[in-house]
Design an enzyme around this catalytic site. Structure first.
Site, PDB file in Angstrom:
ATOM      1  NE  ARG A 157      -3.820  -0.062   2.062  1.00  0.00           N
ATOM      2  CZ  ARG A 157      -4.818  -0.412   2.850  1.00  0.00           C
ATOM      3  NH1 ARG A 157      -5.023   0.241   3.978  1.00  0.00           N
ATOM      4  NH2 ARG A 157      -5.604  -1.398   2.526  1.00  0.00           N
ATOM      5  CB  THR A 214      -1.984   7.206  -3.158  1.00  0.00           C
ATOM      6  OG1 THR A 214      -1.440   5.885  -3.288  1.00  0.00           O
ATOM      7  CG2 THR A 214      -1.063   8.197  -3.859  1.00  0.00           C
TER       8      THR A 214
END
Length: 209
Positions: A104, A108
């Site tokens: 991840r 963002t």
């Protein structure tokens, strides 16, 4: 339209209870996850098509059935999905194995693919994506996206424990994908862990923190 299949076989439920227990150590945890994957593979492959062939037994000629149709592929989401591969392959040893890794992006918060290696004929195979936990559904949905972009048309998602939030995300993003789980738990907590769940599957498989 994809469906959610909760596999309630007594052996699956018994072994699931053992892996939930915080006192279960890494060695036993790994063995149980492998056994659960084998048992779940039996249910996941229930609808494989058959064709009739003629064989000769030691007694007489006979008509019998063999699996036909699409070839299979198993794709673990790294790293926790690795714990389920051997169990799947014990039941379907001819399946090819791909791998997909995601992380991840800290800014963002979107999943980013860092590794993907799939069988060359991915569009001709029925792919079984495996990951012990379906929590938010973000990684699973992204993995399915990336695999579809490479031509895959037939995909199933197999997890040990799912949260309602994760199921909803995959159903929304990929309504054509069937989800198989040994249990659907209550919810996610504020840290994104499934409750009651079993903690971090990767850490428990590999003895890390």
């Amino acid at each position: 339209m994809g469906k959610v299949h909760v596999l309630d076989h007594p052996l699956i439920q018994h072994k699931l209870t053992l892996i939930r227990d915080k006192e279960t150590g890494s060695k036993e945890f790994r063995e149980l996850v492998e056994e659960l994957a084998l048992l779940m593979a039996y249910e996941v492959t229930r609808d494989l098509p058959l064709k009739e062939v003629e064989i000769e037994t030691p007694v007489a000629k006979a008509k019998a059935k063999v699996i036909s149709g699409k070839k299979l592929g198993v794709v673990p989401i790294l790293r926790a999905g690795l714990g389920m591969v051997d169990g799947m392959l014990k039941l379907i040893p001819a399946a090819k194995v791909g791998h997909i890794g995601l992380y991840r992006d800290p800014e963002t918060l979107e999943p980013v693919e860092y590794y993907c290696k799939l069988p060359y004929d991915v569009e001709e195979r029925e792919l079984i994506i495996i990951d012990p936990m379906l929590a938010t559904g973000g990684s699973a949905s992204a993995a399915i996206d990336f695999i579809k972009q490479r031509g895959a048309k037939s995909i199933k998602l197999v997890c040990l424990i799912a949260a309602p939030e994760g199921i909803a995300r995959v159903e929304q993003d990929h309504p054509d994908v069937d989800i198989f789980a040994a249990a659907v738990d209550e919810r996610l907590n504020e840290l994104g862990y499934i409750v009651p769940g079993l903690g971090d599957a990767g850490d428990r498989l590999f003895g890390t923190k």
